[in-house]
Design an enzyme around this catalytic site. Structure first.
Site, PDB file in Angstrom:
ATOM      1  N   THR A 176      -4.552  -7.229   1.135  1.00  0.00           N
ATOM      2  CA  THR A 176      -5.324  -6.183   0.467  1.00  0.00           C
ATOM      3  C   THR A 176      -6.537  -5.823   1.333  1.00  0.00           C
ATOM      4  O   THR A 176      -6.981  -6.647   2.153  1.00  0.00           O
ATOM      5  CB  THR A 176      -5.835  -6.654  -0.905  1.00  0.00           C
ATOM      6  OG1 THR A 176      -6.787  -7.721  -0.707  1.00  0.00           O
ATOM      7  CG2 THR A 176      -4.697  -7.139  -1.792  1.00  0.00           C
ATOM      8  N   TYR A 193     -10.647 -21.068 -10.530  1.00  0.00           N
ATOM      9  CA  TYR A 193      -9.574 -20.074 -10.360  1.00  0.00           C
ATOM     10  C   TYR A 193      -8.212 -20.718 -10.623  1.00  0.00           C
ATOM     11  O   TYR A 193      -7.394 -20.184 -11.390  1.00  0.00           O
ATOM     12  CB  TYR A 193      -9.642 -19.522  -8.938  1.00  0.00           C
ATOM     13  CG  TYR A 193      -8.538 -18.565  -8.575  1.00  0.00           C
ATOM     14  CD1 TYR A 193      -8.489 -17.286  -9.115  1.00  0.00           C
ATOM     15  CD2 TYR A 193      -7.547 -18.938  -7.660  1.00  0.00           C
ATOM     16  CE1 TYR A 193      -7.485 -16.398  -8.766  1.00  0.00           C
ATOM     17  CE2 TYR A 193      -6.542 -18.058  -7.302  1.00  0.00           C
ATOM     18  CZ  TYR A 193      -6.510 -16.798  -7.862  1.00  0.00           C
ATOM     19  OH  TYR A 193      -5.504 -15.919  -7.518  1.00  0.00           O
ATOM     20  N   ALA A 194      -7.973 -21.865  -9.981  1.00  0.00           N
ATOM     21  CA  ALA A 194      -6.672 -22.525 -10.121  1.00  0.00           C
ATOM     22  C   ALA A 194      -6.421 -22.954 -11.564  1.00  0.00           C
ATOM     23  O   ALA A 194      -5.287 -22.853 -12.065  1.00  0.00           O
ATOM     24  CB  ALA A 194      -6.603 -23.731  -9.188  1.00  0.00           C
ATOM     25  N   LYS A 214      -5.358 -19.927 -13.508  1.00  0.00           N
ATOM     26  CA  LYS A 214      -4.004 -19.479 -13.144  1.00  0.00           C
ATOM     27  C   LYS A 214      -2.944 -20.502 -13.569  1.00  0.00           C
ATOM     28  O   LYS A 214      -1.807 -20.130 -13.882  1.00  0.00           O
ATOM     29  CB  LYS A 214      -3.926 -19.209 -11.637  1.00  0.00           C
ATOM     30  CG  LYS A 214      -4.709 -17.972 -11.183  1.00  0.00           C
ATOM     31  CD  LYS A 214      -4.187 -16.690 -11.813  1.00  0.00           C
ATOM     32  CE  LYS A 214      -4.722 -15.449 -11.108  1.00  0.00           C
ATOM     33  NZ  LYS A 214      -4.237 -14.189 -11.728  1.00  0.00           N
ATOM     34  N   ILE A 248      -2.654 -12.101  -0.538  1.00  0.00           N
ATOM     35  CA  ILE A 248      -2.012 -10.777  -0.475  1.00  0.00           C
ATOM     36  C   ILE A 248      -2.753  -9.927   0.559  1.00  0.00           C
ATOM     37  O   ILE A 248      -3.984 -10.021   0.687  1.00  0.00           O
ATOM     38  CB  ILE A 248      -2.058 -10.093  -1.862  1.00  0.00           C
ATOM     39  CG1 ILE A 248      -1.441 -11.001  -2.940  1.00  0.00           C
ATOM     40  CG2 ILE A 248      -1.341  -8.757  -1.815  1.00  0.00           C
ATOM     41  CD1 ILE A 248      -1.621 -10.483  -4.367  1.00  0.00           C
TER      42      ILE A 248
HETATM   43  N1  LIG Z   1      -5.511 -10.758  -3.744  1.00  0.00           N
HETATM   44  C1  LIG Z   1      -4.922 -11.929  -3.550  1.00  0.00           C
HETATM   45  O1  LIG Z   1      -4.861 -12.455  -2.426  1.00  0.00           O
HETATM   46  C2  LIG Z   1      -4.280 -12.638  -4.708  1.00  0.00           C
HETATM   47  C3  LIG Z   1      -3.607 -13.858  -4.509  1.00  0.00           C
HETATM   48  C4  LIG Z   1      -3.001 -14.494  -5.586  1.00  0.00           C
HETATM   49  C5  LIG Z   1      -3.062 -13.930  -6.840  1.00  0.00           C
HETATM   50  N2  LIG Z   1      -3.729 -12.750  -7.008  1.00  0.00           N
HETATM   51  C6  LIG Z   1      -3.777 -12.168  -8.341  1.00  0.00           C
HETATM   52  O2  LIG Z   1      -3.113 -10.922  -8.295  1.00  0.00           O
HETATM   53  C7  LIG Z   1      -3.721 -10.029  -9.214  1.00  0.00           C
HETATM   54  C8  LIG Z   1      -4.117  -8.733  -8.520  1.00  0.00           C
HETATM   55  O3  LIG Z   1      -4.941  -9.021  -7.407  1.00  0.00           O
HETATM   56  P1  LIG Z   1      -5.639  -7.820  -6.610  1.00  0.00           P
HETATM   57  O4  LIG Z   1      -5.986  -8.341  -5.273  1.00  0.00           O
HETATM   58  O5  LIG Z   1      -4.824  -6.574  -6.733  1.00  0.00           O
HETATM   59  O6  LIG Z   1      -6.987  -7.678  -7.462  1.00  0.00           O
HETATM   60  P2  LIG Z   1      -7.842  -6.367  -7.782  1.00  0.00           P
HETATM   61  O7  LIG Z   1      -7.656  -5.315  -6.741  1.00  0.00           O
HETATM   62  O8  LIG Z   1      -9.226  -6.866  -8.050  1.00  0.00           O
HETATM   63  O9  LIG Z   1      -7.182  -5.841  -9.138  1.00  0.00           O
HETATM   64  C9  LIG Z   1      -7.310  -6.520 -10.357  1.00  0.00           C
HETATM   65  C10 LIG Z   1      -7.724  -5.521 -11.402  1.00  0.00           C
HETATM   66  O10 LIG Z   1      -7.796  -6.180 -12.677  1.00  0.00           O
HETATM   67  C11 LIG Z   1      -8.938  -5.676 -13.335  1.00  0.00           C
HETATM   68  N3  LIG Z   1      -9.416  -6.545 -14.408  1.00  0.00           N
HETATM   69  C12 LIG Z   1      -9.967  -7.775 -14.318  1.00  0.00           C
HETATM   70  N4  LIG Z   1     -10.343  -8.204 -15.540  1.00  0.00           N
HETATM   71  C13 LIG Z   1     -10.026  -7.215 -16.418  1.00  0.00           C
HETATM   72  C14 LIG Z   1     -10.190  -7.051 -17.817  1.00  0.00           C
HETATM   73  N5  LIG Z   1     -10.785  -7.990 -18.577  1.00  0.00           N
HETATM   74  N6  LIG Z   1      -9.751  -5.911 -18.395  1.00  0.00           N
HETATM   75  C15 LIG Z   1      -9.178  -4.939 -17.648  1.00  0.00           C
HETATM   76  N7  LIG Z   1      -9.001  -5.024 -16.316  1.00  0.00           N
HETATM   77  C16 LIG Z   1      -9.436  -6.157 -15.702  1.00  0.00           C
HETATM   78  C17 LIG Z   1      -9.956  -5.598 -12.229  1.00  0.00           C
HETATM   79  O11 LIG Z   1     -11.081  -4.851 -12.613  1.00  0.00           O
HETATM   80  P3  LIG Z   1     -12.509  -5.217 -11.930  1.00  0.00           P
HETATM   81  O12 LIG Z   1     -12.417  -4.727 -10.523  1.00  0.00           O
HETATM   82  O13 LIG Z   1     -13.476  -4.465 -12.780  1.00  0.00           O
HETATM   83  O14 LIG Z   1     -12.674  -6.694 -12.030  1.00  0.00           O
HETATM   84  C18 LIG Z   1      -9.121  -4.937 -11.133  1.00  0.00           C
HETATM   85  O15 LIG Z   1      -9.089  -3.531 -11.252  1.00  0.00           O
HETATM   86  C19 LIG Z   1      -4.878 -10.788  -9.852  1.00  0.00           C
HETATM   87  O16 LIG Z   1      -4.463 -11.366 -11.066  1.00  0.00           O
HETATM   88  C20 LIG Z   1      -5.179 -11.849  -8.834  1.00  0.00           C
HETATM   89  O17 LIG Z   1      -5.815 -12.997  -9.392  1.00  0.00           O
HETATM   90  C21 LIG Z   1      -4.317 -12.097  -5.991  1.00  0.00           C
END
Ligand SMILES: NC(=O)c1ccc[n+]([C@@H]2O[C@H](COP(=O)([O-])OP(=O)(O)OC[C@H]3O[C@@H](n4cnc5c(N)ncnc54)[C@H](OP(=O)(O)O)[C@@H]3O)[C@@H](O)[C@H]2O)c1
Length: 230
Positions: A183, A148-149, A152, A181
């Site tokens: 969530t 993951y890291a 990113k 986050i």
């Molecule tokens: N949540 C945390 O604590 C956290 C912390 C640091 C960074 N982040 C980053 O913040 C962002 C949002 O996080 P979140 O918690 O809101 O995640 P989330 O609810 O899973 O939303 C991410 C969305 O991106 C979609 N996605 C992934 N790969 C894709 C692709 N190839 N084409 C189109 N859509 C795609 C996912 O679809 P699927 O569900 O089908 O995969 C999902 O709907 C991410 O980049 C995550 O890595 C999150």
């Protein structure tokens, strides 16, 4: 004239919050995701905007078609917010090398593809904004977060290189480095955690909205930690 933003991963927890912040600020919003459609409440909330599902944002052709639809509907694109991504926790010893490919595809390949496709749209406007979502783990990887890291950290490096590439086009490129986050998924997976310390999606959205504003025109190539009280 109203400005237009594309939010990738727009059906997820952070994506919806980002779309909401821009909509409330008067922007025309396009949420793009690979899921067929978001929750019904999200469809209602964004009824005057554009929701595009079934788009694999790691695929150049699918992304190009989707962004052209946005351009056609709203008459241009002013900002791209790359929220699409994903997470897996596993150690190298117990894990699968396929996870490294998966997270590269979800986090870095999607960001690179979306940036590449957005360039022609943003350049034709004469200015623009790109904000990528990386992660705090991109700076120092905790246990089990190597893949993951690494993906990113790639998003951070993409941000820096593209910021240099676009300086003379008045297009800024910055990254957000969230910690955990608040969530529903994180609450379900970490039931004993103190949720009050986690950053809210709406708080991250406000920072992104600032980076998209005229006031932030001199900020480019930055990676900004947004941690709440972690
Ligand atoms: N949540 C945390 O604590 C956290 C912390 C640091 C960074 N982040 C980053 O913040 C962002 C949002 O996080 P979140 O918690 O809101 O995640 P989330 O609810 O899973 O939303 C991410 C969305 O991106 C979609 N996605 C992934 N790969 C894709 C692709 N190839 N084409 C189109 N859509 C795609 C996912 O679809 P699927 O569900 O089908 O995969 C999902 O709907 C991410 O980049 C995550 O890595 C999150």
């Amino acid at each position: 004239m109203s400005r237009t933003v594309i939010v990738t991963g727009g059906f997820g927890s952070l994506g919806v919050a980002v779309g909401r912040a821009f909509a409330q600020a008067g922007w025309q919003v396009a949420l793009v995701d690979r899921a067929p459609q978001p929750q019904p409440a999200v469809c209602d909330e964004f009824s005057g905007h554009l929701l595009l599902g079934n788009v694999n944002l790691a695929d150049l052709t699918e992304t190009s078609n989707a962004f052209s639809q946005v351009d056609h509907r709203f008459g241009g694109v002013d900002a791209l917010i790359n929220v699409a991504g994903g997470f897996r926790w596993e150690t190298l010893d117990d894990g699968d090398l396929a996870t490294w490919d998966l997270l590269y595809q979800m986090n870095l390949r999607t960001a690179a593809t979306c940036c590449k496709v957005a360039l022609a749209h943003l350049k034709s406007r004469g200015a623009g904004r790109i904000v990528n979502i990386a992660a705090g783990a991109a700076i120092k990887a905790p246990l089990g977060m190597g893949a993951y890291a690494a993906s990113k950290a790639g998003v951070m490096r993409l941000t820096e290189a593209l910021a240099e590439e676009l300086k003379d086009h008045l297009i800024t490129v910055n990254a957000i480095l969230p910690s955990i986050i608040d969530t529903p998924q994180n609450r379900a997976e970490m039931v004993d955690a103190d949720f009050t310390r986690w950053v809210q999606p709406s708080q991250i959205a406000e920072v992104i909205l600032f980076l998209a504003s005229n006031a932030a025109s001199s900020i480019t190539g930055a990676s900004i930690p947004v941690n709440g009280r972690i």
